[in-house]
Scaffold this motif. Structure first.
Motif, PDB file in Angstrom:
ATOM      1  N   GLN A  15       0.868  -1.178   0.000  1.00 15.23           N
ATOM      2  CA  GLN A  15       0.000   0.000   0.000  1.00 15.23           C
ATOM      3  C   GLN A  15       0.908   1.233   0.000  1.00 15.23           C
ATOM      4  O   GLN A  15       2.024   1.177   0.506  1.00 15.23           O
ATOM      5  CB  GLN A  15      -0.890   0.010   1.250  1.00 15.23           C
ATOM      6  N   ASN A  16       0.411   2.339  -0.525  1.00 12.46           N
ATOM      7  CA  ASN A  16       1.208   3.576  -0.497  1.00 12.46           C
ATOM      8  C   ASN A  16       1.626   3.917   0.924  1.00 12.46           C
ATOM      9  O   ASN A  16       2.726   4.403   1.161  1.00 12.46           O
ATOM     10  CB  ASN A  16       0.424   4.739  -1.102  1.00 12.46           C
ATOM     11  N   SER A  17       0.740   3.644   1.888  1.00 14.64           N
ATOM     12  CA  SER A  17       1.037   3.993   3.278  1.00 14.64           C
ATOM     13  C   SER A  17       2.165   3.146   3.868  1.00 14.64           C
ATOM     14  O   SER A  17       2.727   3.501   4.902  1.00 14.64           O
ATOM     15  CB  SER A  17      -0.223   3.866   4.138  1.00 14.64           C
ATOM     16  N   ASP A  18       2.516   2.025   3.212  1.00 14.68           N
ATOM     17  CA  ASP A  18       3.617   1.179   3.683  1.00 14.68           C
ATOM     18  C   ASP A  18       4.985   1.807   3.401  1.00 14.68           C
ATOM     19  O   ASP A  18       5.973   1.448   4.030  1.00 14.68           O
ATOM     20  CB  ASP A  18       3.603  -0.186   2.971  1.00 14.68           C
ATOM     21  N   ASN A  55       1.560   4.203  -7.365  1.00  9.20           N
ATOM     22  CA  ASN A  55       0.322   3.595  -7.857  1.00  9.20           C
ATOM     23  C   ASN A  55       0.590   2.711  -9.066  1.00  9.20           C
ATOM     24  O   ASN A  55      -0.016   1.648  -9.212  1.00  9.20           O
ATOM     25  CB  ASN A  55      -0.720   4.656  -8.202  1.00  9.20           C
ATOM     26  N   ARG A  58       2.852  -0.540  -7.832  1.00 14.23           N
ATOM     27  CA  ARG A  58       2.223  -1.588  -7.024  1.00 14.23           C
ATOM     28  C   ARG A  58       1.069  -2.267  -7.738  1.00 14.23           C
ATOM     29  O   ARG A  58       0.551  -3.258  -7.251  1.00 14.23           O
ATOM     30  CB  ARG A  58       1.799  -1.095  -5.650  1.00 14.23           C
TER      31      ARG A  58
END
Length: 150
Positions: A15-18, A55, A58
């Protein structure tokens, strides 16, 4: 031809938040907390383009896979080297290769020092998914990554 059952789709399950740090085309951007924007290293400038890169990276699926022993690197040019570092210390080293008609991705895993036992186990468990494998990706996605500028 069917892809192996063990293959993870998309190739990178992140995830982007990772992501804590992104290194791409001699640019390094990082953030201290998941809720922060990415800042160019050595500056106070944010880089929203990082999210476009993340984006696209991933959401890559493999159309074909080859083991390194069956992948002739002489037929391809390495055109991008991208490094994603997660907040838990996993480092994804992503190389994009191009021929006249194809794009291939190779991912290798590494880890930072001071990694938790759970993360260390996750890295070791996932090595088989990446190390030594080349993934053929969609041509249009390859062009997009090839032309991406941050």
């Amino acid at each position: 031809r069917q892809l192996n059952d063990w293959l993870q789709m998309p190739i990178l399950s992140l995830q982007n938040s990772d992501i804590k740090q992104v290194d791409f085309d001699n640019i390094s951007a990082y953030r201290k907390f998941k809720s922060n924007d990415f800042i160019l290293s050595g500056t106070n400038y944010t880089k929203p383009e990082i999210y476009r890169l993340l984006n696209n990276i991933r959401n890559i699926n493999a159309e074909e896979i080859k083991h390194a022993s069956n992948f002739n690197r002489d037929n391809y040019t390495k055109i991008k080297h991208i490094v994603l570092t997660t907040f838990d210390g996993i480092i994804y080293k992503i190389d994009l290769y191009k021929s006249e008609k194809e794009f291939w991705v190779n991912v290798s895993l590494d880890k930072k020092q001071l990694i938790s036992p759970e993360t260390y186990k996750r890295v070791n468990d996932n090595l088989i998914l990446y190390n030594g494998w080349f993934f053929k990706i969609n041509y249009d996605k390859g062009i997009l990554l090839y032309n991406m500028v941050i």
